[in-house]
Each structure stands twice: as C-alpha cells, then as structure tokens.
Design a protein around this motif. Structure first.
Motif, PDB file in Angstrom:
ATOM      1  N   GLY A  64      36.210  30.903  47.335  1.00 12.01           N
ATOM      2  CA  GLY A  64      35.582  29.686  46.820  1.00 12.01           C
ATOM      3  C   GLY A  64      35.469  29.698  45.311  1.00 12.01           C
ATOM      4  N   ALA A  65      35.062  30.837  44.753  1.00 10.49           N
ATOM      5  CA  ALA A  65      34.960  30.951  43.295  1.00 10.49           C
ATOM      6  C   ALA A  65      36.333  30.821  42.643  1.00 10.49           C
ATOM      7  CB  ALA A  65      34.318  32.279  42.919  1.00 10.49           C
ATOM      8  N   GLY A  66      37.354  31.364  43.298  1.00 13.38           N
ATOM      9  CA  GLY A  66      38.716  31.241  42.773  1.00 13.38           C
ATOM     10  C   GLY A  66      39.172  29.793  42.720  1.00 13.38           C
ATOM     11  N   PHE A  67      38.922  29.047  43.794  1.00 17.00           N
ATOM     12  CA  PHE A  67      39.291  27.631  43.809  1.00 17.00           C
ATOM     13  C   PHE A  67      38.538  26.864  42.728  1.00 17.00           C
ATOM     14  CE2 PHE A  67      40.876  28.157  48.233  1.00 17.00           C
ATOM     15  CZ  PHE A  67      42.124  27.587  48.036  1.00 17.00           C
ATOM     16  N   ILE A  68      37.243  27.087  42.633  1.00 14.08           N
ATOM     17  CA  ILE A  68      36.450  26.383  41.625  1.00 14.08           C
ATOM     18  C   ILE A  68      36.941  26.737  40.226  1.00 14.08           C
ATOM     19  CG2 ILE A  68      34.145  26.225  40.585  1.00 14.08           C
ATOM     20  CD1 ILE A  68      33.039  26.506  43.475  1.00 14.08           C
ATOM     21  N   GLY A  69      37.146  28.030  39.975  1.00 11.19           N
ATOM     22  CA  GLY A  69      37.636  28.455  38.661  1.00 11.19           C
ATOM     23  C   GLY A  69      38.990  27.872  38.333  1.00 11.19           C
ATOM     24  N   TYR A  70      39.869  27.810  39.320  1.00  9.94           N
ATOM     25  CA  TYR A  70      41.200  27.250  39.100  1.00  9.94           C
ATOM     26  C   TYR A  70      41.124  25.780  38.699  1.00  9.94           C
ATOM     27  CZ  TYR A  70      45.829  25.396  40.101  1.00  9.94           C
ATOM     28  OH  TYR A  70      47.038  24.747  40.001  1.00  9.94           O
ATOM     29  N   PHE A  71      40.365  24.998  39.448  1.00 12.18           N
ATOM     30  CA  PHE A  71      40.315  23.567  39.175  1.00 12.18           C
ATOM     31  C   PHE A  71      39.533  23.249  37.900  1.00 12.18           C
ATOM     32  CE2 PHE A  71      41.477  23.378  43.695  1.00 12.18           C
ATOM     33  CZ  PHE A  71      42.632  22.626  43.554  1.00 12.18           C
ATOM     34  N   VAL A  72      38.479  24.003  37.616  1.00 11.27           N
ATOM     35  CA  VAL A  72      37.759  23.796  36.354  1.00 11.27           C
ATOM     36  C   VAL A  72      38.665  24.171  35.182  1.00 11.27           C
ATOM     37  CG1 VAL A  72      35.841  24.646  34.948  1.00 11.27           C
ATOM     38  CG2 VAL A  72      35.449  24.020  37.322  1.00 11.27           C
ATOM     39  N   GLY A  73      39.383  25.282  35.308  1.00  9.10           N
ATOM     40  CA  GLY A  73      40.309  25.684  34.246  1.00  9.10           C
ATOM     41  C   GLY A  73      41.438  24.697  34.068  1.00  9.10           C
ATOM     42  N   LYS A  74      41.955  24.188  35.162  1.00  8.59           N
ATOM     43  CA  LYS A  74      43.040  23.206  35.090  1.00  8.59           C
ATOM     44  C   LYS A  74      42.567  21.930  34.398  1.00  8.59           C
ATOM     45  CE  LYS A  74      46.452  21.059  38.116  1.00  8.59           C
ATOM     46  NZ  LYS A  74      47.729  21.700  37.881  1.00  8.59           N
ATOM     47  N   LYS A  75      41.349  21.473  34.740  1.00 11.68           N
ATOM     48  CA  LYS A  75      40.799  20.272  34.122  1.00 11.68           C
ATOM     49  C   LYS A  75      40.546  20.516  32.635  1.00 11.68           C
ATOM     50  CE  LYS A  75      37.487  16.659  35.024  1.00 11.68           C
ATOM     51  NZ  LYS A  75      38.384  15.584  35.399  1.00 11.68           N
ATOM     52  N   SER A  76      40.013  21.702  32.314  1.00  5.25           N
ATOM     53  CA  SER A  76      39.739  22.046  30.920  1.00  5.25           C
ATOM     54  C   SER A  76      41.038  22.101  30.110  1.00  5.25           C
ATOM     55  CB  SER A  76      39.019  23.389  30.856  1.00  5.25           C
ATOM     56  OG  SER A  76      38.867  23.805  29.536  1.00  5.25           O
ATOM     57  N   ASN A  77      42.083  22.700  30.673  1.00  6.94           N
ATOM     58  CA  ASN A  77      43.368  22.768  29.985  1.00  6.94           C
ATOM     59  C   ASN A  77      44.001  21.389  29.859  1.00  6.94           C
ATOM     60  OD1 ASN A  77      43.314  25.507  29.528  1.00  6.94           O
ATOM     61  ND2 ASN A  77      44.414  26.007  31.415  1.00  6.94           N
ATOM     62  N   GLY A  78      43.785  20.533  30.849  1.00 12.11           N
ATOM     63  CA  GLY A  78      44.318  19.173  30.783  1.00 12.11           C
ATOM     64  C   GLY A  78      43.720  18.400  29.626  1.00 12.11           C
TER      65      GLY A  78
END
Length: 95
Positions: free
Chosen positions: A72-86
C-alpha cells in the motif's frame, strides 16, 4: 552531519521505548482487545461471521500485515511521486 545523528538517536529512542513500557511483550491488535472487552461485557456473545482462513502462526499473520502495508505504501508513494514529477515536468516545459 550533527542533525542526522540527532535524528537517528530520536528514532532509536522511539523504537526502544515501547519495549521498555510494555516489558511483558503482549502486543495485541485492536480486534483482539475488542474481543476481550466484548467477552467481559457479554460472555455468551457469538461472532456473526468467522474468518475464511486463519494464518498458521502469529508470525505469518504479522508478515502478511506488514507486506500489505508495504504494498500500500509503495502504491501511494508511486502515485504521489508520479503526480509530483508531472507538476515539475509541466513547469519546466513552460519556462
């Protein structure tokens, strides 16, 4: 460098304190504690439903819980990081 050492000491203290406070090692989940209180209030209580599968040991149950939390933390981190990089990529393109 000094700041990192202070943070590591604080983290170590936060990890060690629970073992000192609860020396008997009886760490239980909220569901086990709630079951105990329910049985104190009404000893004839029967659960509505039982688990489909019981893990063979407490260690397996703890592992599954930790794995679920890590995924769960991996999914959250991935999507938050992806949004931040976007957002960062869009701001770089407009400059």
């Amino acid at each position: 460098m000094k700041k990192n050492i202070v943070l590591l000491c604080i983290a170590a203290i936060l990890i060690i304190i629970p073992f000192i406070v609860n020396a008997n090692g009886a760490y239980e989940g909220a569901d086990v504690q709630a079951e105990g209180i329910i049985n104190e209030i009404n000893s004839d209580y029967e659960p509505w439903i039982n688990s489909l599968w019981e893990p063979p040991s407490g260690e397996v149950e703890s592992f599954l819980f930790a794995a679920q939390a890590a995924i769960g933390a991996g999914f959250i981190g991935y999507f938050v990081g992806k949004k931040s990089n976007g957002k960062r990529d869009k701001s770089v393109q407009h400059q």
